[in-house]
Design an enzyme around this catalytic site. Structure first.
Site, mmCIF file in Angstrom:
data_model
loop_
_atom_site.group_PDB
_atom_site.id
_atom_site.type_symbol
_atom_site.label_atom_id
_atom_site.label_comp_id
_atom_site.label_asym_id
_atom_site.label_seq_id
_atom_site.Cartn_x
_atom_site.Cartn_y
_atom_site.Cartn_z
ATOM 1 N N HIS A 132 75.201 38.796 86.754
ATOM 2 C CA HIS A 132 73.972 37.997 86.939
ATOM 3 C C HIS A 132 74.312 36.544 86.628
ATOM 4 O O HIS A 132 74.435 36.163 85.464
ATOM 5 C CB HIS A 132 72.860 38.492 86.013
ATOM 6 N N ASN A 152 68.256 31.940 93.831
ATOM 7 C CA ASN A 152 67.099 31.043 93.637
ATOM 8 C C ASN A 152 67.476 29.568 93.799
ATOM 9 O O ASN A 152 67.300 28.755 92.900
ATOM 10 C CB ASN A 152 66.416 31.302 92.276
ATOM 11 N N LYS A 173 67.388 40.205 95.180
ATOM 12 C CA LYS A 173 66.767 39.864 93.898
ATOM 13 C C LYS A 173 65.286 39.596 94.102
ATOM 14 O O LYS A 173 64.900 38.748 94.911
ATOM 15 C CB LYS A 173 67.462 38.615 93.338
ATOM 16 N N ALA A 198 63.931 26.425 82.131
ATOM 17 C CA ALA A 198 64.453 27.621 81.461
ATOM 18 C C ALA A 198 65.885 27.886 81.895
ATOM 19 O O ALA A 198 66.182 27.876 83.089
ATOM 20 C CB ALA A 198 63.571 28.820 81.802
ATOM 21 N N HIS A 226 63.739 40.569 88.370
ATOM 22 C CA HIS A 226 63.301 39.753 87.235
ATOM 23 C C HIS A 226 61.995 40.384 86.759
ATOM 24 O O HIS A 226 60.956 40.196 87.375
ATOM 25 C CB HIS A 226 63.094 38.289 87.640
ATOM 26 N N ASP A 234 73.423 35.618 83.048
ATOM 27 C CA ASP A 234 72.266 34.759 83.364
ATOM 28 C C ASP A 234 72.560 33.315 82.996
ATOM 29 O O ASP A 234 71.647 32.543 82.684
ATOM 30 C CB ASP A 234 70.974 35.259 82.705
ATOM 31 N N HIS A 266 71.362 23.628 83.830
ATOM 32 C CA HIS A 266 70.392 22.568 84.156
ATOM 33 C C HIS A 266 70.989 21.281 83.604
ATOM 34 O O HIS A 266 71.576 21.299 82.511
ATOM 35 C CB HIS A 266 69.050 22.822 83.455
ATOM 36 N N ARG A 316 74.032 27.576 91.418
ATOM 37 C CA ARG A 316 73.427 26.374 92.046
ATOM 38 C C ARG A 316 74.199 25.972 93.305
ATOM 39 O O ARG A 316 74.876 26.764 93.917
ATOM 40 C CB ARG A 316 73.329 25.212 91.060
ATOM 41 N N HIS A 355 68.634 41.052 82.822
ATOM 42 C CA HIS A 355 68.538 40.336 81.540
ATOM 43 C C HIS A 355 67.431 40.897 80.629
ATOM 44 O O HIS A 355 66.498 40.199 80.252
ATOM 45 C CB HIS A 355 68.351 38.831 81.738
HETATM 46 O O1 DOR Z 1 66.242 31.169 82.004
HETATM 47 C C1 DOR Z 1 66.365 31.417 83.195
HETATM 48 N N1 DOR Z 1 66.921 30.528 84.033
HETATM 49 N N2 DOR Z 1 65.922 32.583 83.656
HETATM 50 C C2 DOR Z 1 65.902 32.859 84.971
HETATM 51 O O2 DOR Z 1 65.467 33.910 85.327
HETATM 52 C C3 DOR Z 1 66.331 31.845 85.947
HETATM 53 C C4 DOR Z 1 67.259 30.888 85.364
HETATM 54 C C5 DOR Z 1 67.487 29.651 86.217
HETATM 55 O O3 DOR Z 1 67.658 29.789 87.425
HETATM 56 O O4 DOR Z 1 67.531 28.554 85.658
HETATM 57 ZN ZN ZN Z 2 68.792 34.674 86.248
#
Ligand code: DOR
Ligand code: ZN
Length: 335
Positions: free
Chosen positions: A13, A41, A95, A256, A134, A240, A244, A17, A168
């Site tokens: 997982h 995502n 997903k 997150a 998720h 996971d 960022h 990016r 997760h």
């Molecule tokens: O903390 C997280 N960040 N949980 C997720 O499910 C997605 C991930 C993200 O893409 O930043």
């Molecule tokens: Zn994730």
């Protein structure tokens, strides 16, 4: 034991990016892992065969090794059987996100009602495409995962041949769900083995530990440790790791995600050593995933040595978990 050898580590997982961020983070994972399940995502999310293929291509270009396999995923929508047949060789899993549950999930599902999902999930089940989930409701943040257990029960019982991964997991409730249905599996992150909500918000707020699902209570962490340290056969490692940029984390409206990719194996050694469970680490970081996913990664041996490793403050624009701290294990070599 002063060295540990791990064969074909897998991260089931992972968020890689795109663009400049991809170029920074992809080599960090491809250095020590044989493969990873890559989350879809992006903005916009990965929803077509062309998007999967071109994203895979960009990942391979960004990696600095040729012994890493990106296992690709599609972002769940209601897909036709015909479409799934055409894309099945290009993906490993699909997903599904509840809309708005986490970073870039706005295009997720607004409801888990079975009937509108039946065609897609039946086709996935027939074609052997794994459903990666998720699992959070939109309830009170500490209860979201536990409240989602009824959705897992409904999915697992309606589609008994569909392999469903509870991604997760962070709660005792999810751990207890694992053995209730043959077709339920789970990934566990390294950060959820280490932290509880207290570490995130019990003192000064620590944005680099803020993630979804949010870290829970001590008894939840203990339940996760129990299955991970025992390398429960239905559980595998999924970091996971979710990069960022620093300014998006240290800001009002922190995104997150915890970034652990470059230190995940070192941290796992630390935890498994602390609990005298190093013998089970190989199963947790690779063998279970190979069996559950039916994948055969290329040869890679990672040797870790008990040597201090000071975690860099930054990788590109990203602050890793434990930045500036000293870990007890480091990567000695990769063959
Ligand atoms: O903390 C997280 N960040 N949980 C997720 O499910 C997605 C991930 C993200 O893409 O930043
Ligand atoms: Zn994730």
């Amino acid at each position: 034991m002063n060295t540990i050898s791990l064969m074909m580590p897998l991260d089931m997982h992972l968020h890689l990016r795109d663009d400049d961020m991809l170029k920074v983070v992809a080599p960090l994972t491809s250095y020590t892992f044989s493969g990873a399940l890559v989350m879809p995502n992006l903005v916009p999310p990965v929803t077509t065969k062309e998007m999967v293929k071109s994203y895979r291509h960009r990942i391979i270009e960004a990696m600095e090794s040729d012994d890493f396999e990106p296992y690709m995923t599609l972002f769940y929508q209601h897909y036709s059987r015909e479409f799934l047949e055409s894309v099945q060789d290009d993906i490993t899993a699909i997903k599904i996100y509840p809309s708005g549950a986490t970073t870039n999930s706005e295009g997720g599902v607004v409801s888990f009602d079975i009937e509108p999902m039946r065609e897609t999930l039946e086709a996935m089940s027939d074609l052997g495409i794994i459903l990666s989930v998720h699992g959070e409701t939109n309830g009170f943040v500490m209860d979201r995962e536990a409240e989602f257990m009824s959705v897992y029960e409904m999915l697992a019982s309606n589609f008994p041949k569909l392999k469903i991964i509870m991604e997760h997991i962070t709660t005792r409730e999810a751990v207890e769900m694992l053995d209730r249905y043959e077709n339920l599996y789970a990934t566990v992150t390294v950060h959820h083995l280490m932290i509880t909500l207290d570490d995130v918000a019990g003192g000064m707020l620590r944005p680099h530990l803020f993630c979804k699902p949010i870290a829970k209570r001590p008894h939840d962490r203990e339940a996760l440790l129990k299955i991970a340290l025992a390398a429960h056969p239905k559980v595998m490692f999924g970091s996971d790791s979710a990069p960022h940029p620093k300014d998006k984390k240290e800001s009002c409206g922190c995104g997150a995600g915890v970034f652990t990719a470059p230190i995940a194996l070192q941290l796992l050694c630390e935890i498994f050593e602390e609990y005298n469970a190093l013998d089970n680490l190989q199963a947790f970081v690779s063998d279970n995933a190979q069996r559950i996913y039916g994948i055969c990664p290329d040869y890679k041996e990672v040797v870790l040595i008990k040597h201090d490793f000071v975690v860099p403050q930054m990788y590109g624009e990203v602050v890793p978990m434990r930045a500036g701290e000293t870990l007890r294990w480091s990567i000695e070599r990769v063959d």
